[in-house]
Scaffold this motif. Structure first.
Motif, PDB file in Angstrom:
ATOM      1  N   GLY A 251      16.949  29.159  -1.333  1.00 39.73           N
ATOM      2  CA  GLY A 251      17.626  27.900  -1.040  1.00 39.73           C
ATOM      3  C   GLY A 251      17.632  27.514   0.430  1.00 39.73           C
ATOM      4  N   ASP A 252      17.239  28.437   1.328  1.00 39.19           N
ATOM      5  CA  ASP A 252      17.201  28.112   2.751  1.00 39.19           C
ATOM      6  C   ASP A 252      16.259  26.944   3.012  1.00 39.19           C
ATOM      7  OD1 ASP A 252      18.994  30.043   3.585  1.00 39.19           O
ATOM      8  OD2 ASP A 252      17.462  31.463   4.251  1.00 39.19           O
ATOM      9  N   LYS A 253      16.639  26.128   3.983  1.00 38.64           N
ATOM     10  CA  LYS A 253      15.812  24.999   4.434  1.00 38.64           C
ATOM     11  C   LYS A 253      15.296  25.328   5.828  1.00 38.64           C
ATOM     12  CE  LYS A 253      17.263  21.952   1.190  1.00 38.64           C
ATOM     13  NZ  LYS A 253      16.607  22.150  -0.062  1.00 38.64           N
ATOM     14  N   ILE A 254      13.972  25.305   5.986  1.00 40.57           N
ATOM     15  CA  ILE A 254      13.336  25.590   7.262  1.00 40.57           C
ATOM     16  C   ILE A 254      12.660  24.310   7.736  1.00 40.57           C
ATOM     17  CG2 ILE A 254      11.619  27.001   8.452  1.00 40.57           C
ATOM     18  CD1 ILE A 254      12.083  28.656   5.542  1.00 40.57           C
ATOM     19  N   ARG A 255      13.004  23.882   8.955  1.00 40.00           N
ATOM     20  CA  ARG A 255      12.366  22.683   9.509  1.00 40.00           C
ATOM     21  C   ARG A 255      11.481  23.084  10.668  1.00 40.00           C
ATOM     22  NH1 ARG A 255      13.702  18.906  13.433  1.00 40.00           N
ATOM     23  NH2 ARG A 255      15.868  19.603  13.533  1.00 40.00           N
ATOM     24  N   ILE A 256      10.222  22.675  10.573  1.00 38.85           N
ATOM     25  CA  ILE A 256       9.224  22.891  11.610  1.00 38.85           C
ATOM     26  C   ILE A 256       8.653  21.519  11.927  1.00 38.85           C
ATOM     27  CG2 ILE A 256       6.980  23.894  12.100  1.00 38.85           C
ATOM     28  CD1 ILE A 256       7.837  26.278  10.345  1.00 38.85           C
ATOM     29  N   GLY A 257       8.848  21.070  13.164  1.00 38.29           N
ATOM     30  CA  GLY A 257       8.492  19.690  13.494  1.00 38.29           C
ATOM     31  C   GLY A 257       9.351  18.772  12.652  1.00 38.29           C
ATOM     32  N   ARG A 258       8.710  17.868  11.942  1.00 43.14           N
ATOM     33  CA  ARG A 258       9.440  16.975  11.034  1.00 43.14           C
ATOM     34  C   ARG A 258       9.249  17.366   9.575  1.00 43.14           C
ATOM     35  NH1 ARG A 258       8.525  11.202  14.061  1.00 43.14           N
ATOM     36  NH2 ARG A 258       9.975  11.648  15.750  1.00 43.14           N
ATOM     37  N   THR A 259       8.701  18.558   9.361  1.00 38.93           N
ATOM     38  CA  THR A 259       8.448  19.064   8.011  1.00 38.93           C
ATOM     39  C   THR A 259       9.562  20.017   7.594  1.00 38.93           C
ATOM     40  OG1 THR A 259       6.067  18.914   8.399  1.00 38.93           O
ATOM     41  CG2 THR A 259       6.790  20.307   6.558  1.00 38.93           C
ATOM     42  N   THR A 260      10.156  19.765   6.442  1.00 35.49           N
ATOM     43  CA  THR A 260      11.186  20.661   5.908  1.00 35.49           C
ATOM     44  C   THR A 260      10.630  21.386   4.692  1.00 35.49           C
ATOM     45  OG1 THR A 260      12.949  19.238   6.698  1.00 35.49           O
ATOM     46  CG2 THR A 260      13.526  20.805   4.980  1.00 35.49           C
TER      47      THR A 260
ATOM     48  N   ARG B 257      20.206  24.788  11.924  1.00 39.54           N
ATOM     49  CA  ARG B 257      20.476  25.465  13.193  1.00 39.54           C
ATOM     50  C   ARG B 257      19.172  25.960  13.805  1.00 39.54           C
ATOM     51  NH1 ARG B 257      25.800  29.112  12.264  1.00 39.54           N
ATOM     52  NH2 ARG B 257      26.841  27.851  13.815  1.00 39.54           N
ATOM     53  N   ARG B 258      18.994  25.712  15.102  1.00 40.29           N
ATOM     54  CA  ARG B 258      17.804  26.197  15.796  1.00 40.29           C
ATOM     55  C   ARG B 258      17.903  27.716  15.931  1.00 40.29           C
ATOM     56  NH1 ARG B 258      14.911  23.407  20.911  1.00 40.29           N
ATOM     57  NH2 ARG B 258      13.120  24.816  20.991  1.00 40.29           N
ATOM     58  N   ILE B 259      16.809  28.403  15.599  1.00 41.63           N
ATOM     59  CA  ILE B 259      16.820  29.861  15.680  1.00 41.63           C
ATOM     60  C   ILE B 259      16.217  30.313  17.008  1.00 41.63           C
ATOM     61  CG2 ILE B 259      16.794  30.145  13.180  1.00 41.63           C
ATOM     62  CD1 ILE B 259      13.845  30.919  13.369  1.00 41.63           C
ATOM     63  N   ILE B 260      16.773  31.412  17.544  1.00 43.86           N
ATOM     64  CA  ILE B 260      16.253  31.964  18.798  1.00 43.86           C
ATOM     65  C   ILE B 260      15.713  33.376  18.598  1.00 43.86           C
ATOM     66  CG2 ILE B 260      17.697  30.539  20.280  1.00 43.86           C
ATOM     67  CD1 ILE B 260      19.495  33.022  20.637  1.00 43.86           C
ATOM     68  N   ALA B 261      15.898  33.916  17.422  1.00 42.46           N
ATOM     69  CA  ALA B 261      15.376  35.242  17.075  1.00 42.46           C
ATOM     70  C   ALA B 261      15.063  35.224  15.582  1.00 42.46           C
ATOM     71  CB  ALA B 261      16.402  36.319  17.394  1.00 42.46           C
TER      72      ALA B 261
END
Length: 149
Positions: A134-143, A123-127
């Motif tokens: 275990g959270d997955k963070i995607r920045i660009g094409r990097t997870t 999900r895209r975050i706005i705040a």
């Protein structure tokens, strides 16, 4: 709470507000002193005199993130992006794409107004969003995966 802490928290709150306004709000430096004072008052109203902030209280708990085959350990706030504290070789990431911040004994991630956004668990975050193991963070094409928080 020290005035520098209050200023920092007010600015962080305002920055989160700006993200939610999709760029229609001016940057902190361009708002009037009266508006800045209102933001400081709002932050002061929700944080008591004994509350720990990012800069006082107990030392930050470590955040361990795995990106690709590398594991990174952080003990203080940092940025991720092509020129971040954690640099990414990813043309889809902004120079300073996201900020990871330790506040009130928790770690948070927030997008810094990037073009492609910061994604948390699909999900895209706005705040700013709280991080959990275990959270997955995607920045660009990097997870990246939160290994420990």
């Amino acid at each position: 709470m020290a005035s520098t802490d209050l200023e920092r928290l007010a600015r962080t709150a305002y920055d989160a507000y700006c993200v939610s306004q999709k760029g229609s709000a001016p940057p902190w430096e361009d708002i009037s002193e009266e508006e800045r004072q209102a933001w400081r008052a709002a932050v002061s109203a929700v944080s008591g005199p004994g509350d720990a902030t990012v800069t006082d209280g107990a030392p930050a708990k470590s955040l361990v993130i795995k990106a690709g085959d590398r594991t990174h350990v952080f003990h203080a706030d940092f940025t991720v992006g092509r020129q971040g504290t954690l640099p990414l070789s990813d043309e889809h990431a902004s120079s300073h794409h996201a900020r990871f911040q330790y506040a009130h004994s928790l770690w948070y991630v927030e997008d810094l107004g990037s073009t492609n956004g910061t994604w948390l668990n699909g999900r895209r975050i706005i705040a700013a969003q709280r991080l959990r193991k275990g959270d997955k963070i995607r920045i660009g094409r990097t997870t990246m995966t939160v290994v420990s928080v």
